[in-house]
Design an enzyme around this catalytic site. Structure first.
Site, PDB file in Angstrom:
ATOM      1  N   GLY A 138       2.794   5.830  -3.063  1.00  0.00           N
ATOM      2  CA  GLY A 138       3.912   6.645  -3.543  1.00  0.00           C
ATOM      3  C   GLY A 138       3.923   6.764  -5.047  1.00  0.00           C
ATOM      4  N   GLY A 167       0.808  -1.218   0.000  1.00  0.00           N
ATOM      5  CA  GLY A 167       0.000   0.000   0.000  1.00  0.00           C
ATOM      6  C   GLY A 167       0.835   1.259   0.000  1.00  0.00           C
ATOM      7  N   ASP A 168       1.941   1.258   0.743  1.00  0.00           N
ATOM      8  CA  ASP A 168       2.813   2.439   0.774  1.00  0.00           C
ATOM      9  C   ASP A 168       3.409   2.714  -0.604  1.00  0.00           C
ATOM     10  OD1 ASP A 168       2.648   3.320   3.452  1.00  0.00           O
ATOM     11  OD2 ASP A 168       3.975   1.715   4.100  1.00  0.00           O
ATOM     12  N   SER A 169       3.914   1.666  -1.250  1.00  0.00           N
ATOM     13  CA  SER A 169       4.550   1.864  -2.551  1.00  0.00           C
ATOM     14  C   SER A 169       3.532   2.250  -3.616  1.00  0.00           C
ATOM     15  CB  SER A 169       5.297   0.593  -2.963  1.00  0.00           C
ATOM     16  OG  SER A 169       6.355   0.335  -2.074  1.00  0.00           O
TER      17      SER A 169
END
Length: 468
Positions: free
Chosen positions: A225, A220-222
């Protein structure tokens, strides 16, 4: 102005104009001094699309920094603000190198400049504001409301820098009833529905049998981003048009992990709306697409105790027929298997036939047969396999990046990391330098860019406003 709306001042500091125009550009740069030598042409190639764009990154860990990493790959000057003494927590996450720093840090912070400023202190926030006024983009991933509390939000900065692109990454967005929640990728992946469709299906209910399966990374973070970088570039592209219409060129880019994950969820919402279908987990297969799965194989002689699998994707009609002929099961072709919806109704029969064939072969043997038949297939590789792959080497996907260390034998070491993608024709996106030491660029940025006097710089160091 360039297609991204670069002002003469930005063109001057980027090195994207030839030398004979520099005196002219300097005269029309609003009388301001842009004497930065931080991204000379030989370090930041002039052909990179974001050359001349300055990004101020005040985020930490993954989502915001991954956005900054992508922008830096394609030529942006990225100034990363970190807390003094400790820095970004990711500096010491997971495996650590001989110097105690994570190799992951060397990757996600590559091509960035590290400046240590304590944003909890008023003088630190004043420095960050001054940097924001000299920047094209500000990237942050604090909890919504934090920068407003520090008087560093869009309402505080846009009156002073109307062209600023303010990219904000959070768990749930800047508005809405969930906006104040802490945003962690694992939780947002669950609430986006992503975790519900990943796991072992219950044969009776079609829902999860046991806990959902998590990919062994912060997906989810990537993904957030990546959306943030995409949104930032869109905002930069629209800046010139907005200014031509008499509007402020800057705008806020609001990215949430929750929404970014939903953006990957294909047709689950329209399928639910029109058919009342709630897609559930499907193990290693894909709901409604047959055949595509991971099939068990004989262990490889080089790893006799390790389970082996091959992934086969034969979901187009002609490829399916080739697959069945290749494994000697022509009886599973014809009108009753001709199209995908026919095969979905006979999925168990088809899957058993393919698995029976693969179980009698190693993954390498099965892959060779599939390649000869023109059927998409591949072994399940680990990172060692990827780094040593002939295709990886031919594409230049993994590069060796030097980490300079004066006190190390040989003056440092190299770290392998993946190169930037996508590949743009005529653009050299190789890593220019590894993730820097904590505060490595304090003097260059704070004295060279902001114009702090030496005495002021030393006072701020002694008082802990900036790192030592």
């Amino acid at each position: 102005m360039s297609s991204l709306g670069l002002s003469p001042a930005r063109i001057l500091r980027s090195g994207v104009c030839c030398e004979r125009f520099r005196p002219h550009i300097a005269r029309i740069a609003d009388g301001r001094r842009y004497a930065s030598k931080s991204i000379p042409a030989e370090i930041t190639p002039q052909n990179l699309p974001l050359a001349g764009i300055r990004v101020l990154e005040v985020g930490q860990v993954i989502a915001g920094p991954f956005c900054g990493q992508l922008l830096g790959h394609y030529g942006a000057e990225v100034i990363k603000v970190e807390p003094p003494e400790v820095g970004d927590p990711l500096r010491v996450w997971r495996e650590r190198d001989v110097d105690g720093v994570s190799p992951w840090w060397r990757s996600i912070a590559r091509n960035k400049k590290s400046v240590t400023i304590d944003m909890r202190k008023e003088e630190g926030r004043r420095l960050v504001k001054q940097l924001a006024l000299k920047s094209d983009v500000m990237v942050e991933n604090f909890k919504p409301g934090t920068l407003e509390k520090w008087n560093l939000g869009p309402a505080d900065l846009h009156p002073l820098n109307p062209s600023l692109i303010f990219t904000r990454v959070s768990g749930y967005g800047q508005t809405g009833p969930w906006s104040s929640r802490p945003g962690y990728a694992s939780v947002c992946e669950a609430e986006s529905g992503f975790r519900y469709i990943n796991g072992t299906p219950d044969p009776e209910t079609g829902g999860l049998l046991g806990p959902p399966i998590r990919p062994n990374l912060s997906l989810g973070d990537s993904v957030a981003g990546l959306h943030a970088a995409f949104g930032t570039v869109l905002a930069l592209l629209s800046r010139k048009a907005r200014e031509a219409q008499g509007q402020p060129g800057g705008q806020t880019v609001d990215v949430s992990i929750f929404e970014s994950m939903i953006n990957l969820m294909e047709g689950i919402i329209p399928e639910y709306d029109r058919k009342g279908q709630i897609r559930g987990p499907s193990g290693s297969s894909l709901t409604g697409i047959v055949p595509t799965n991971a099939y068990p194989c004989q262990p490889s002689p080089s790893a006799p105790h390790a389970p082996a699998y091959i992934v086969i994707g034969a979901n187009s009609d002609s490829i399916y027929a080739r697959l069945m002929r290749a494994i000697g099961r022509g009886d599973l072709t014809g009108p009753a298997y001709a199209q995908n919806h026919h095969r979905v109704a006979r999925q168990a029969e088809i899957e058993r036939a393919i698995a029976a064939w693969t179980r009698a072969r190693t993954a390498e043997e099965a892959e060779a047969v599939m390649r000869a038949a023109g059927v998409p297939a591949g072994r399940v590789l680990n990172v060692k396999d990827i780094v040593e792959s002939e295709h990886t080497r031919a594409r230049g996907l993994v590069e060796d990046v030097w980490v300079p260390k004066e006190d190390a034998e040989g003056g440092g070491w190299s770290v392998k990391m993946s190169r930037a993608v996508p590949v743009l024709e005529g653009c050299d996106t190789k890593t220019r330098w590894a993730g820097p030491e904590l505060g490595e660029h304090n003097r260059e940025v704070l004295i060279g860019e902001l114009g702090l006097a030496e005495e002021e710089f030393e006072r701020l160091r002694q008082e802990g406003v900036i790192g030592k």
